[in-house]
Write an enzyme that holds these catalytic residues in place. Structure first.
Site, mmCIF file in Angstrom:
data_model
loop_
_atom_site.group_PDB
_atom_site.id
_atom_site.type_symbol
_atom_site.label_atom_id
_atom_site.label_comp_id
_atom_site.label_asym_id
_atom_site.label_seq_id
_atom_site.Cartn_x
_atom_site.Cartn_y
_atom_site.Cartn_z
ATOM 1 N N GLU A 166 3.016 -4.920 -0.570
ATOM 2 C CA GLU A 166 3.353 -5.166 -1.977
ATOM 3 C C GLU A 166 3.856 -3.932 -2.726
ATOM 4 O OE1 GLU A 166 0.428 -7.445 -4.109
ATOM 5 O OE2 GLU A 166 0.748 -9.187 -2.822
ATOM 6 N N GLU A 369 -0.249 -13.308 3.047
ATOM 7 C CA GLU A 369 -1.277 -13.602 2.045
ATOM 8 C C GLU A 369 -0.917 -14.877 1.321
ATOM 9 O OE1 GLU A 369 -2.593 -10.533 -0.703
ATOM 10 O OE2 GLU A 369 -2.231 -8.999 0.819
#
Ligand code: BG6
Length: 470
Positions: A166, A369
């Site tokens: 991320e 995720e």
């Protein structure tokens, strides 16, 4: 589009789940590890810090045995840079190197493929103090040296490496730690170059391994059907998604975004040498985290500045961060369901995201995720009835299968998280795992691992290769 028949999940599909070092390991300053920027960041009042977490560092064998019991085919975890190289650069900590060998071997013992993230929010604090982290080009070299240690040590055993978790969330929501806007895009550029160099090094050092980026990617909806909102959605897609994947895959910045930055005097300088590095670093697949599609409206520069000023006055941190004057502002989508923590529940958005990624980049995709973070109740008889989590995951798995039927090359599904761990900002109360960890925010209790209802459900999913979902 609806289908009469959905294609099955491909053979060898990677069913598993994810974690990250600082959120589960604990042993924060043990065996030579130093603090990371995540360990030192202030935590909101009423929530635990990351010092003990769920003590996975000492209990990894028990945790991996439980994953094996669920029938996992992969386990995504991260290696902590400040554990492997405590000073950020230089001497390698052999105790830490041995530890991760043991974790990897334990996975392989059960036929679980380790999917290793090299960097999950845990820059060594010493590098932040020494040269202000990613704003300094030295950070590129230090990161690549750390990655090379991992490739040399683990490259023969690990088939899948992920570069940076991320990066987009770090930059867009925490970028202010680097300084003004120009500093943010400079730090981002340095990370992109570091990532490209790490991919090159991986291919040189361990040619049998595959490597990919791991941003948080999501489809962007316009808040209305107005042409201006549609353009805003396209612009936000450039800034939130394509900035991180066009650079990783094509080695090029999105053109309109670069021109917008130049117009505002905040564009990063991209030397000819960096251009060549970005082009030479190629991912083998794209890993991405997905929690719910975004929704934006257009705001003019004037409106955006006003919104930001109001948000500042009201101490509404998130609205301030999610408003880009002259581009867009994030809005709540009234048509999207939400968890009690305000996170989206949007399985169709996952299918849209999968389709967009596949059609743009034509690289295999790995979901690293996706999940439902809410409090769970441990009943007196020791059971945890998390049917809301089962429902959430089931809908997203169906969306994956629909996307596969659309033609998407999806390698695996690795939701967040294998076991309960410490949320980035909401402590242990916001739980995501299939395995309950018996501790509270401040009472560590016995940290017993307890199988939730979702554990037994996901075991059937893994063992039937996604055929049994009820
Ligand atoms: C992702 C991160 O942003 O979302 C994880 O990669 C994080 O580290 C997860 O834990 C869920 O977010 P949160 O804030 O609920 O922990």
């Amino acid at each position: 589009m609806d289908y009469k028949n959905l294609k099955p999940f491909p053979e060898g599909f990677l069913w598993g789940a994810s974690s990250s070092a600082y959120q589960c390991e604990g042993a924060c300053e043990e065996d030579g590890k130093t603090l990371s920027v995540s360990d030192t960041a202030p935590v909101p009042e009423g929530t635990t810090d990351f010092r003990v977490a769920i003590d996975h560092y000492h209990r990894f064998r028990e945790d991996i045995a439980l994953m094996a019991e669920m029938g996992f085919k992969e386990f995504r975890f991260s290696i902590a840079w400040p554990r492997i190289i405590p000073q950020g650069a230089g001497e390698v900590n052999e105790v830490a190197v041995k530890h991760y060998h043991e974790v990897i071997d334990e996975c392989l013992k059960y036929g679980i493929e380790p999917v290793v993230t090299l960097y999950h929010f845990d820059l060594p604090q010493v590098l932040q103090d020494k040269y202000h982290g990613w704003t300094d080009r030295q950070c590129i070299e230090d990161f690549v040296e750390y990655c090379k240690v991992c490739f040399r040590e683990y490259g023969k055993k690990v088939k899948y490496f992920l570069t940076i978790n991320e990066q987009n969330m770090m930059v867009l929501y925490q970028g202010h730690m680097y300084g003004d806007e120009k500093a943010v895009w400079l730090a981002n550029h340095n990370m992109l170059v570091a990532q490209a160099k790490a991919m090159i090094a991986c291919h040189e050092i361990c040619p049998s391994a595959k490597i990919g980026p791991a941003p948080n990617i999501t489809a962007i909806y316009p808040a209305s059907s107005s042409p201006a909102d549609n353009l805003a959605a396209m612009d936000w897609d450039q800034m939130r998604n394509r900035l991180f994947l066009d650079t990783a895959v094509f080695g090029e910045y999105p053109e309109a975004l670069m021109n917008w930055w130049k117009d505002r005097g905040v564009a990063p300088e991209v030397s000819e040498e960096d251009k060549a590095i970005l082009k030479a670093g190629n991912p083998d697949f794209i890993a991405f985290n997905y929690y719910g599609a975004g929704c934006v409206k257009y705001v003019s520069t004037e409106e955006g500045e006003k919104l930001k000023a109001e948000a500042k006055e009201k101490k509404d941190f998130m609205t301030g961060l999610m408003t880009y004057p002259g581009l867009c502002a994030a809005v709540k989508n009234p048509l999207q369901e939400q968890t009690s923590y305000g996170m989206g529940i949007d399985p169709i958005g996952l299918r849209v995201t999968l389709r967009q990624l596949w059609e743009r980049y034509h690289l295999p995709l790995l979901i690293t995720e996706n999940g439902c973070g809410v409090p769970d109740k441990l009943e007196e008889d020791g059971t945890i009835h998390d049917d809301y989590r089962i429902d959430y995951l089931r809908k997203h798995i169906i969306a994956c299968r629909e996307a596969i039927t659309d033609g998407v090359d999806l390698m695996g599904y690795s939701p967040w998280s294998a076991f309960d761990l410490i949320s980035t900002h909401q402590g242990i109360t916001k739980r995501y795992g299939f395995i309950y960890v018996n501790r509270d925010e401040f009472d560590l209790k016995d940290m017993k691992r307890i199988r939730k209802d979702s554990f037994f459900w996901y075991k059937k999913v893994c063992e039937s290769n996604g055929e049994i979902l009820d």
